[in-house]
Design a protein around this motif. Sequence first.
Motif, PDB file in Angstrom:
ATOM      1  N   THR A 108       1.272  -1.346   0.006  1.00 20.83           N
ATOM      2  CA  THR A 108      -0.121  -0.191  -0.018  1.00 20.83           C
ATOM      3  C   THR A 108       0.405   1.149  -0.369  1.00 20.83           C
ATOM      4  N   ALA A 109       1.962   1.186   0.877  1.00 23.51           N
ATOM      5  CA  ALA A 109       2.919   2.302   0.854  1.00 23.51           C
ATOM      6  C   ALA A 109       3.053   3.064  -0.423  1.00 23.51           C
ATOM      7  N   VAL A 110       3.800   1.481  -1.232  1.00 26.34           N
ATOM      8  CA  VAL A 110       4.234   1.728  -1.993  1.00 26.34           C
ATOM      9  C   VAL A 110       3.142   1.837  -3.453  1.00 26.34           C
ATOM     10  N   ARG A 111       2.337   1.410  -3.798  1.00 22.71           N
ATOM     11  CA  ARG A 111       0.763   2.388  -4.344  1.00 22.71           C
ATOM     12  C   ARG A 111       0.959   3.979  -4.336  1.00 22.71           C
ATOM     13  N   LEU A 112       1.053   4.113  -2.828  1.00 23.01           N
ATOM     14  CA  LEU A 112       0.795   5.124  -2.490  1.00 23.01           C
ATOM     15  C   LEU A 112       1.622   6.476  -3.428  1.00 23.01           C
ATOM     16  N   SER A 113       2.675   5.980  -2.912  1.00 20.06           N
ATOM     17  CA  SER A 113       4.101   6.423  -3.366  1.00 20.06           C
ATOM     18  C   SER A 113       4.416   7.528  -4.483  1.00 20.06           C
ATOM     19  N   VAL A 114       3.666   5.882  -5.426  1.00 16.13           N
ATOM     20  CA  VAL A 114       3.843   6.303  -6.994  1.00 16.13           C
ATOM     21  C   VAL A 114       3.171   7.090  -7.237  1.00 16.13           C
ATOM     22  N   PHE A 115       1.547   6.901  -7.029  1.00 15.24           N
ATOM     23  CA  PHE A 115       0.556   7.867  -7.290  1.00 15.24           C
ATOM     24  C   PHE A 115       0.933   9.160  -6.940  1.00 15.24           C
ATOM     25  N   LYS A 116       1.110   9.184  -6.043  1.00 16.17           N
ATOM     26  CA  LYS A 116       1.698  10.295  -5.327  1.00 16.17           C
ATOM     27  C   LYS A 116       3.083  11.091  -6.345  1.00 16.17           C
ATOM     28  N   GLN A 117       4.015  10.665  -6.643  1.00 21.59           N
ATOM     29  CA  GLN A 117       5.088  10.586  -7.432  1.00 21.59           C
ATOM     30  C   GLN A 117       4.595  11.276  -9.344  1.00 21.59           C
ATOM     31  N   TYR A 118       3.797  10.292  -9.352  1.00 22.07           N
ATOM     32  CA  TYR A 118       2.855  10.868 -11.118  1.00 22.07           C
ATOM     33  C   TYR A 118       1.809  12.163  -9.919  1.00 22.07           C
ATOM     34  N   ALA A 119       1.149  11.863  -9.433  1.00 18.78           N
ATOM     35  CA  ALA A 119       0.930  13.493  -8.993  1.00 18.78           C
ATOM     36  C   ALA A 119       1.778  14.890  -8.944  1.00 18.78           C
ATOM     37  N   ARG A 120       3.036  14.553  -8.577  1.00 20.92           N
ATOM     38  CA  ARG A 120       4.332  15.846  -8.038  1.00 20.92           C
ATOM     39  C   ARG A 120       4.555  16.067  -9.469  1.00 20.92           C
ATOM     40  N   GLU A 121       5.151  14.345 -10.286  1.00 17.35           N
ATOM     41  CA  GLU A 121       5.662  15.170 -11.635  1.00 17.35           C
ATOM     42  C   GLU A 121       4.006  15.854 -12.484  1.00 17.35           C
ATOM     43  N   LYS A 122       3.354  15.700 -12.547  1.00 17.14           N
ATOM     44  CA  LYS A 122       1.476  16.127 -13.546  1.00 17.14           C
ATOM     45  C   LYS A 122       2.249  17.682 -12.822  1.00 17.14           C
ATOM     46  N   ARG A 123       1.865  17.812 -11.643  1.00 18.93           N
ATOM     47  CA  ARG A 123       2.337  19.671 -11.149  1.00 18.93           C
ATOM     48  C   ARG A 123       3.116  20.204 -12.288  1.00 18.93           C
TER      49      ARG A 123
ATOM     50  N   TYR B  55       8.106  32.911  -7.726  1.00 16.08           N
ATOM     51  CA  TYR B  55       7.627  32.503  -6.174  1.00 16.08           C
ATOM     52  C   TYR B  55       6.192  32.876  -6.088  1.00 16.08           C
ATOM     53  N   THR B  56       5.944  33.755  -6.636  1.00 18.91           N
ATOM     54  CA  THR B  56       4.436  33.852  -6.011  1.00 18.91           C
ATOM     55  C   THR B  56       2.963  33.849  -6.962  1.00 18.91           C
ATOM     56  N   ARG B  57       3.529  33.258  -7.664  1.00 19.28           N
ATOM     57  CA  ARG B  57       3.664  32.151  -9.443  1.00 19.28           C
ATOM     58  C   ARG B  57       3.313  30.996  -8.032  1.00 19.28           C
ATOM     59  N   PHE B  58       4.013  30.487  -7.400  1.00 19.74           N
ATOM     60  CA  PHE B  58       4.290  29.363  -6.819  1.00 19.74           C
ATOM     61  C   PHE B  58       2.828  29.304  -5.942  1.00 19.74           C
ATOM     62  N   GLN B  59       3.160  30.150  -5.356  1.00 14.56           N
ATOM     63  CA  GLN B  59       2.736  30.524  -3.742  1.00 14.56           C
ATOM     64  C   GLN B  59       0.995  30.099  -3.982  1.00 14.56           C
ATOM     65  N   GLN B  60       0.812  31.366  -4.673  1.00 15.66           N
ATOM     66  CA  GLN B  60      -0.487  31.070  -5.328  1.00 15.66           C
ATOM     67  C   GLN B  60      -0.826  29.832  -5.749  1.00 15.66           C
ATOM     68  N   GLN B  61      -0.233  28.557  -6.456  1.00 13.26           N
ATOM     69  CA  GLN B  61      -0.567  27.384  -6.662  1.00 13.26           C
ATOM     70  C   GLN B  61      -0.761  26.711  -5.916  1.00 13.26           C
TER      71      GLN B  61
END
Length: 180
Positions: free
Chosen positions: A65-80, A102-108
């Motif tokens: 479960t930890a691996v699956r969650l990490s993969v999905f988090k990795q996918y979300a980070r990469e997409k963002r 920097y301001t744009r990152f903060q806003q997002q």
Amino acid sequence: MSLREGDNIAFTEIYNRYWKQLLAIAFHHSGDKIIAEEIVQEVFIGLWNRRNELFIDNVAAYLATAVRLSVFKQYAREKRRTAIKEQITDPVISSWDEEKIYTRFQQQYIQGIIEELPEKCRLVFKLSREEGLSIPEIAQRMGIAEKTAEAHLTKALKVLRLRLNRPYIWAVVLAEIFRP
């Protein structure tokens, strides 16, 4: 001795027993061997670092479960990260200075926190901050009591304050975005 007590032999046994299985799971979901290896490694590091906090009944299920969650988090980070890089490579945006980026990152980042709020809490916050409505106006529009609207807004502000009051968060966000 057990893993909880810091037994290296117990950890090594878990590592040797589940490494290939977890790598297969990570590779199946990520499609990238290097990313899969990094994810599995991070899961094991997390297991070791949190060994005193965890109460695990089924190690195999927990690790999978930890691996699956990490993969999905990795996918979300990469997409963002890809979306932000695309915005930065936009000729209009690429002329911005670092402060604007920097301001744009903060806003997002803030927008991401707001989107994670419960639905009514998020709606009250948006009505208050984006449309500038007062608590009575929000309560009337949503058909809820003023106290309820005020409670939702208080909760939203508290969540934002807590999540933004982490000095390291900006370093993490920027490191994630600019990682080669």
